[in-house]
Design an enzyme around this catalytic site. Structure first.
Site, short mmCIF file in Angstrom:
data_model
loop_
_atom_site.label_atom_id
_atom_site.label_comp_id
_atom_site.label_asym_id
_atom_site.label_seq_id
_atom_site.Cartn_x
_atom_site.Cartn_y
_atom_site.Cartn_z
N PHE A 141 0.82 -1.22 0.00
CA PHE A 141 0.00 0.00 0.00
C PHE A 141 0.85 1.27 0.00
O PHE A 141 0.30 2.38 0.00
CB PHE A 141 -0.97 0.00 1.19
CG PHE A 141 -0.32 -0.09 2.55
CD1 PHE A 141 0.23 1.02 3.17
CD2 PHE A 141 -0.26 -1.30 3.23
CE1 PHE A 141 0.83 0.95 4.42
CE2 PHE A 141 0.33 -1.40 4.49
CZ PHE A 141 0.88 -0.26 5.09
N ARG A 186 -1.71 7.59 21.23
CA ARG A 186 -2.13 6.48 20.35
C ARG A 186 -3.51 5.97 20.76
O ARG A 186 -4.33 5.64 19.90
CB ARG A 186 -1.11 5.33 20.42
CG ARG A 186 0.22 5.66 19.80
CD ARG A 186 0.23 5.57 18.30
NE ARG A 186 0.18 4.20 17.82
CZ ARG A 186 0.37 3.83 16.56
NH1 ARG A 186 0.63 4.76 15.63
NH2 ARG A 186 0.30 2.58 16.19
N THR A 195 -5.38 1.64 13.98
CA THR A 195 -5.02 2.10 12.63
C THR A 195 -6.18 1.97 11.66
O THR A 195 -6.46 2.89 10.88
CB THR A 195 -3.81 1.29 12.11
OG1 THR A 195 -2.74 1.43 13.04
CG2 THR A 195 -3.37 1.77 10.74
N ARG A 209 -10.18 8.28 15.35
CA ARG A 209 -10.51 7.50 14.15
C ARG A 209 -11.86 6.81 14.28
O ARG A 209 -12.61 6.69 13.31
CB ARG A 209 -9.41 6.47 13.90
CG ARG A 209 -8.10 7.09 13.40
CD ARG A 209 -6.97 6.11 13.51
NE ARG A 209 -5.73 6.57 12.89
CZ ARG A 209 -4.54 6.06 13.19
NH1 ARG A 209 -4.41 5.10 14.09
NH2 ARG A 209 -3.46 6.51 12.57
N ASN A 252 -7.55 7.63 7.29
CA ASN A 252 -7.75 7.49 8.73
C ASN A 252 -7.37 8.73 9.54
O ASN A 252 -7.05 8.66 10.72
CB ASN A 252 -7.08 6.22 9.26
CG ASN A 252 -5.57 6.23 9.12
OD1 ASN A 252 -5.00 7.13 8.49
ND2 ASN A 252 -4.92 5.24 9.70
N HIS A 286 -2.15 10.85 12.29
CA HIS A 286 -0.98 10.04 12.63
C HIS A 286 -0.53 10.38 14.04
O HIS A 286 -0.58 11.54 14.45
CB HIS A 286 0.18 10.36 11.67
CG HIS A 286 1.50 9.90 12.20
ND1 HIS A 286 1.93 8.60 12.10
CD2 HIS A 286 2.48 10.57 12.88
CE1 HIS A 286 3.13 8.49 12.67
NE2 HIS A 286 3.48 9.67 13.16
P1 RTP Z 1 0.27 6.16 11.33
O1 RTP Z 1 1.76 5.85 11.22
O2 RTP Z 1 -0.28 6.91 10.14
O3 RTP Z 1 -0.09 6.78 12.65
O4 RTP Z 1 -0.47 4.78 11.34
P2 RTP Z 1 -0.17 3.52 12.20
O5 RTP Z 1 1.14 3.60 12.91
O6 RTP Z 1 -1.37 3.34 13.06
O7 RTP Z 1 -0.12 2.40 11.07
P3 RTP Z 1 1.03 1.96 10.09
O8 RTP Z 1 0.97 0.47 10.00
O9 RTP Z 1 2.33 2.61 10.42
O10 RTP Z 1 0.50 2.51 8.69
C1 RTP Z 1 0.72 3.84 8.32
C2 RTP Z 1 -0.47 4.35 7.56
O11 RTP Z 1 -0.55 3.65 6.31
C3 RTP Z 1 -1.90 3.54 5.91
N1 RTP Z 1 -2.22 2.14 5.72
N2 RTP Z 1 -2.88 1.71 4.67
N3 RTP Z 1 -3.76 -1.76 4.11
C4 RTP Z 1 -3.68 -0.46 3.84
O12 RTP Z 1 -4.15 0.01 2.83
C5 RTP Z 1 -3.01 0.39 4.80
N4 RTP Z 1 -2.43 -0.01 5.92
C6 RTP Z 1 -1.93 1.12 6.51
C7 RTP Z 1 -2.74 4.16 7.01
O13 RTP Z 1 -2.99 5.54 6.66
C8 RTP Z 1 -1.83 4.08 8.21
O14 RTP Z 1 -2.18 5.05 9.18
#
Ligand code: RTP
Length: 150
Positions: free
Chosen positions: A59, A87, A93, A104, A114, A117
């Site tokens: 992604f 968090r 997420t 979220r 979402n 961050h």
């Molecule tokens: P963030 O860094 O944005 O706070 O999000 P996070 O730690 O909760 O999640 P992470 O796994 O680091 O993913 C970063 C951002 O990528 C997008 N995402 N898209 N399957 C998908 O299409 C997918 N998975 C993740 C989301 O915007 C996520 O917040």
């Protein structure tokens, strides 16, 4: 007491949907201190550095398109255990797994939109703060209001 800083960023969808004020209000109401904030139109190289650990994910290209689609609000918040609590305030997420009452959980449906961050550890917070802010953009002002919070 673990006084920390975290990097919080309202993503382009959150800015366009005009939830910045609510998000800032949630962190203020909780008792955290704002020490830096600016609006940024991020370029790809900054976003690639920020999401460096996700470069191999399928992604990743979509994530780069999404994150560069408009301005973001970059913020640094300070306070006791602000990384982990931040968090929790964001929610999971994937918004489908985010509890109601979280940012979220209240505003988002799709993991690709979402809203926000938040740094996932103290180490990544310091790394991200260094990517998005210069030292002179961060305030070190005495906020005594936390005497009434903890
Ligand atoms: P963030 O860094 O944005 O706070 O999000 P996070 O730690 O909760 O999640 P992470 O796994 O680091 O993913 C970063 C951002 O990528 C997008 N995402 N898209 N399957 C998908 O299409 C997918 N998975 C993740 C989301 O915007 C996520 O917040």
């Amino acid at each position: 007491m673990a006084m920390e800083r975290t990097y919080i960023m309202v993503k382009p969808d959150g800015v366009q949907r005009k939830v910045v004020g609510d998000i800032v209000g949630r962190f203020e109401s909780k008792g955290y201190q704002l020490v830096g904030m600016k609006m940024v139109q991020p370029d790809r190289s900054l976003l690639e550095d920020h999401y460096d650990s996700l470069k191999e994910k399928p992604f990743f290209p979509k994530l780069m398109d999404y994150m560069s689609s408009g301005p973001v609000i970059a913020m640094v918040w300070s306070g006791k255990d602000v990384v982990a609590t931040g968090r929790k305030m964001l929610g999971a997420t994937n918004p489908l797994d985010s509890a109601p009452g979280t940012i979220r959980g209240d505003y988002a449906i799709d993991v690709g939109r979402n809203i926000i961050h938040g740094s996932d550890s103290v180490e990544s917070a310091e790394r991200e703060i260094g990517l998005w802010f210069t030292d002179d953009e961060l305030m070190s002002w005495q906020d005594h209001s936390h005497d009434w919070v903890y």
